[in-house]
Design an enzyme around this catalytic site. Structure first.
Site, PDB file in Angstrom:
ATOM      1  CB  CYS A 190      -0.906   0.017   1.227  1.00  0.00           C
ATOM      2  SG  CYS A 190      -1.906  -1.470   1.423  1.00  0.00           S
ATOM      3  NE  ARG A 194       5.377   2.437  -2.277  1.00  0.00           N
ATOM      4  CZ  ARG A 194       6.129   1.647  -1.536  1.00  0.00           C
ATOM      5  NH1 ARG A 194       5.571   0.659  -0.878  1.00  0.00           N
ATOM      6  NH2 ARG A 194       7.429   1.821  -1.452  1.00  0.00           N
ATOM      7  CD1 TRP A 243      -2.304  -5.111  -4.456  1.00  0.00           C
ATOM      8  CD2 TRP A 243      -1.816  -6.185  -2.555  1.00  0.00           C
ATOM      9  NE1 TRP A 243      -2.145  -6.449  -4.756  1.00  0.00           N
ATOM     10  CE2 TRP A 243      -1.847  -7.131  -3.610  1.00  0.00           C
ATOM     11  CE3 TRP A 243      -1.542  -6.642  -1.264  1.00  0.00           C
ATOM     12  CZ2 TRP A 243      -1.603  -8.485  -3.418  1.00  0.00           C
ATOM     13  CZ3 TRP A 243      -1.299  -7.998  -1.064  1.00  0.00           C
ATOM     14  CH2 TRP A 243      -1.326  -8.900  -2.136  1.00  0.00           C
ATOM     15  CG  ASN A 281       2.903  -0.730   3.039  1.00  0.00           C
ATOM     16  OD1 ASN A 281       2.326  -1.711   2.601  1.00  0.00           O
ATOM     17  ND2 ASN A 281       4.151  -0.425   2.705  1.00  0.00           N
ATOM     18  N   GLY A 282       1.254  -2.914   5.231  1.00  0.00           N
ATOM     19  CA  GLY A 282       1.776  -4.119   5.857  1.00  0.00           C
ATOM     20  C   GLY A 282       0.669  -4.999   6.404  1.00  0.00           C
ATOM     21  CD  GLU A 317       9.868 -10.978 -17.154  1.00  0.00           C
ATOM     22  OE1 GLU A 317       9.485  -9.797 -17.245  1.00  0.00           O
ATOM     23  OE2 GLU A 317       9.707 -11.651 -16.112  1.00  0.00           O
ATOM     24  CE  LYS A 337       7.189  -7.843 -17.406  1.00  0.00           C
ATOM     25  NZ  LYS A 337       7.159  -8.707 -16.215  1.00  0.00           N
ATOM     26  CD  GLU A 386       3.695  -9.402 -14.158  1.00  0.00           C
ATOM     27  OE1 GLU A 386       4.110  -9.187 -13.003  1.00  0.00           O
ATOM     28  OE2 GLU A 386       4.318  -9.012 -15.172  1.00  0.00           O
ATOM     29  CG  HIS A 438      10.576 -35.120 -20.432  1.00  0.00           C
ATOM     30  ND1 HIS A 438      10.873 -36.460 -20.577  1.00  0.00           N
ATOM     31  CD2 HIS A 438      11.683 -34.440 -20.844  1.00  0.00           C
ATOM     32  CE1 HIS A 438      12.103 -36.585 -21.040  1.00  0.00           C
ATOM     33  NE2 HIS A 438      12.614 -35.389 -21.216  1.00  0.00           N
ATOM     34  CE  LYS A 468       7.413  -1.498 -10.875  1.00  0.00           C
ATOM     35  NZ  LYS A 468       7.459  -2.183 -12.174  1.00  0.00           N
TER      36      LYS A 468
END
Length: 610
Positions: free
Chosen positions: A2, A27, A74, A98-99, A479, A483, A486, A502, A605
């Site tokens: 946050c 955030r 968040w 925040n936390g 990656e 992307k 996301e 496999h 983020k």
């Protein structure tokens, strides 16, 4: 993750709080709110959703006051809603947080017995009721906070204001970042320098366990034993003009196009293009006596670490262990005293990575970090911090931070090889030359933007997408899949190309696009090409990312559905170059899907909770 901001000002603070929140929206953007003191009483405005919804609320119901706090959320405990939005308040105190307060349930039960009435589903609400409890017992604000902080378990950064106290904010941090800003008869506090950039460049960063009493004439800072302590005041280079989108539609696209510049600026700190040598920053570490490297990171930074594993093992002849940071310390891995631990984080505040660092430090490891913020918690806890010069990255899906991380790791790998005698001067010169050409080659890759946008139309309607690569290209496949997940919300997976047979090959049919990452001069190209043929033979729609040599070497074989042709580069630097088309592919697919590119759902983020 946050974002929080607080101001004691000489003018109405609501507009300044909103500007700070706009800068912190990366955030979290599930909800937002502000609280000010008006005629000594706490007045709040909150809304579900993004900052624009709070702006509409304030247009309809303005708030006054020269002191206030703000928050963009968040969600952890409790669904995104106006009720669960911060600031939380009683009649006596308001808080932004925040936390996570891990023992909130126990505190909530205790405070309910004392008569507190809880109205939210959040862990944060216990803070205001706990502080109010001590205020009601006769403590002043400073005493109430001093009594409350030791009872809070978890990770947090908090800022509080108090009814009737026009010249007082109290902040505290344990695990989550918090910075104090100094103005002319005004004081500020926020999650990071970016939030405070338009207001001040004079900052003081709280250390873990610190708490502060802030008034207009300055802060008093106390350590976790409540002893007064001085923390250095620094000048930040962050400016208020650094986060505009310019002429770009999204921050993500702007940041993709900034990569030639920021890669070049990062290289300039370590690479001498005239002598073709790498000079690492001074480090209190003898690389010749390192027995092992342990790399820990999260998300995109983890994939940078995976590339680094290949590079350091190959060039430095050092064994490398790679861990997802959130798992690393729970393995209770025994670590040799002559080991080096490398931690990678864009923000330098990633809680999982910071916790892993603290474990490694307890194991007497030498600590090196790669971060984009040199005042960050991870940087300050390291024996040496290698800086990426990506600048602020606002798009939640990392792009330029990733390629600058790769750039720094490449220089570190070469430096290890030279220090340990596993690379000779000619080999260093060859690799350094390849690195020096990367900014120009990335600029060439960006000329494929329109072609990639057309290819994205093939992917936008897919339910599943696979990415394949070998060696360092395997990391870029992972990656690329991340992307796409996301920002487009399409299910995607990255696989080592040799692993397809496999099990994953069972997923292949004509509706599954398969992106194959295969530089033409990579030693493993022929093997990757064979795996690609296996996919084509089963009806898979292959999109090949290669160079002209790779495309020409496929003559006489079944052709891919589409090709993205990149400049030819040394295989060593290919991971940096091949990151760019997978970024653009995800971006254009998300545009076609109509998703929120810069602020994808459920993400944030800077992940400052475990």
């Amino acid at each position: 993750m946050c974002g929080i901001v607080g101001i004691i000002g000489n003018q109405p603070v609501a507009p300044l709080l909103m500007e700070g929140l706009r800068r912190l929206e990366y955030r979290g953007y599930d909800s937002a709110g502000i609280a000010t003191l008006r005629d000594g009483s706490i007045e709040r405005r909150r809304s579900e959703g993004k900052i624009i919804n709070l702006e509409s609320r304030l247009d309809a119901q303005p708030v006054d006051g020269n002191i206030g706090i703000g928050h963009t959320r968040w969600a952890t405990h409790g669904v995104p809603s106006e009720t669960n939005a911060h600031p939380h308040a009683t009649s006596r105190v308001a808080v932004v947080h925040n936390g996570i307060i891990e023992n909130f349930q126990k505190l909530r039960e205790e405070l309910t017995e004392y008569g507190s009435q809880f109205v939210t589903e959040t862990d944060t609400e216990v803070i205001v009721h706990l502080v109010s409890h001590y205020l009601n017992k006769g403590a002043n604000p400073e005493e109430a906070v001093a009594l409350s902080l030791p009872r809070l378990e978890g990770a947090f950064a908090i800022v509080l204001i108090f009814a009737g106290e026009q010249d007082l904010m109290i902040g505290a941090r344990l695990g989550s970042p918090l910075a104090i800003g100094f103005g002319d008869g005004e004081m500020y506090i926020g999650s990071d320098a970016l939030a405070l950039a338009p207001l001040t460049q004079k900052l003081c960063y709280l250390e873990d366990g610190d708490w502060t009493v802030i008034r207009r004439d300055g802060p008093e800072i106390f350590d976790n034993n409540h002893k007064p302590i001085l923390r250095p005041v620094v000048q930040t280079a962050m400016s208020g003009a650094m986060i505009g989108k310019g002429d770009f539609r999204h921050f993500m696209l702007k940041e993709i196009y900034e990569q030639p510049t920021v890669i070049g600026e990062t290289l300039n700190t370590m690479l001498n293009p005239v002598t073709r040598t790498i000079t690492l920053p001074p480090m209190p570490i003898d690389l010749t006596n390192i027995s092992r490297v342990s790399i820990s990171a999260c998300g995109t930074a983890y994939y940078a670490g995976l590339v680094g594993k290949y590079w350091i093992e190959r060039l430095g002849r050092l064994p490398v262990e790679l861990d997802v940071a959130s798992e690393f310390r729970y393995r209770e891995v025994p670590m040799e005293s002559d080991g080096l631990s490398l931690f990678i984080s864009q923000s330098g505040e990633t809680m999982d990575t910071l916790s892993a660092l603290q474990y490694a430090a307890q194991q007497k490891q030498k600590i090196v970090s790669i971060v984009n913020v040199d005042e960050s918690s991870i940087a300050r806890a390291s024996d040496a911090a290698l800086r990426t010069l990506a600048g602020p990255e606002i798009g939640v899906a990392s792009t330029k931070a990733f390629t600058t991380q790769l750039t720094v790791i490449a220089c570190l790998a070469i430096g290890c090889g030279r220090a340990r005698g596993t690379l000779n001067k000619a080999e260093e010169a060859e690799l350094s030359l390849a690195l020096s050409e990367v900014p120009g080659r990335v600029a060439e890759v960006l000329k494929n933007n329109e072609t990639i946008a057309e290819i994205a139309e093939t992917i936008a309607d897919a339910r599943d997408v696979l990415y394949l690569g070998r060696g360092t290209s395997y990391a870029i496949a992972l990656e690329g899949a991340l992307k796409l997940k996301e920002i487009s919300y399409i299910h995607a997976e990255g696989y080592a190309a040799g692993e397809m047979k496999h099990g994953p090959i069972a997923l292949i049919d004509e509706d599954v696009p398969v992106i194959v990452i295969a530089p033409g001069n990579d030693p493993l190209f022929e093997k990757t090409a064979s795996n690609m043929q296996e996919v084509i033979a089963r009806g898979g729609k292959v999109i090949l990312i290669s160079d002209k040599d790779g495309v020409s070497r496929l003559q006489g074989h079944a052709s891919p559905f589409a090709t993205i042709t990149l400049p030819k580069v040394d295989p060593f630097v290919a991971p940096i170059l091949y990151s760019v088309p997978v970024q653009l592919l995800a971006y254009h697919t998300a545009i076609l899907k109509g998703t929120d590119v810069d602020q994808p759902r459920n993400l944030a983020k800077s992940v400052t909770v475990e």
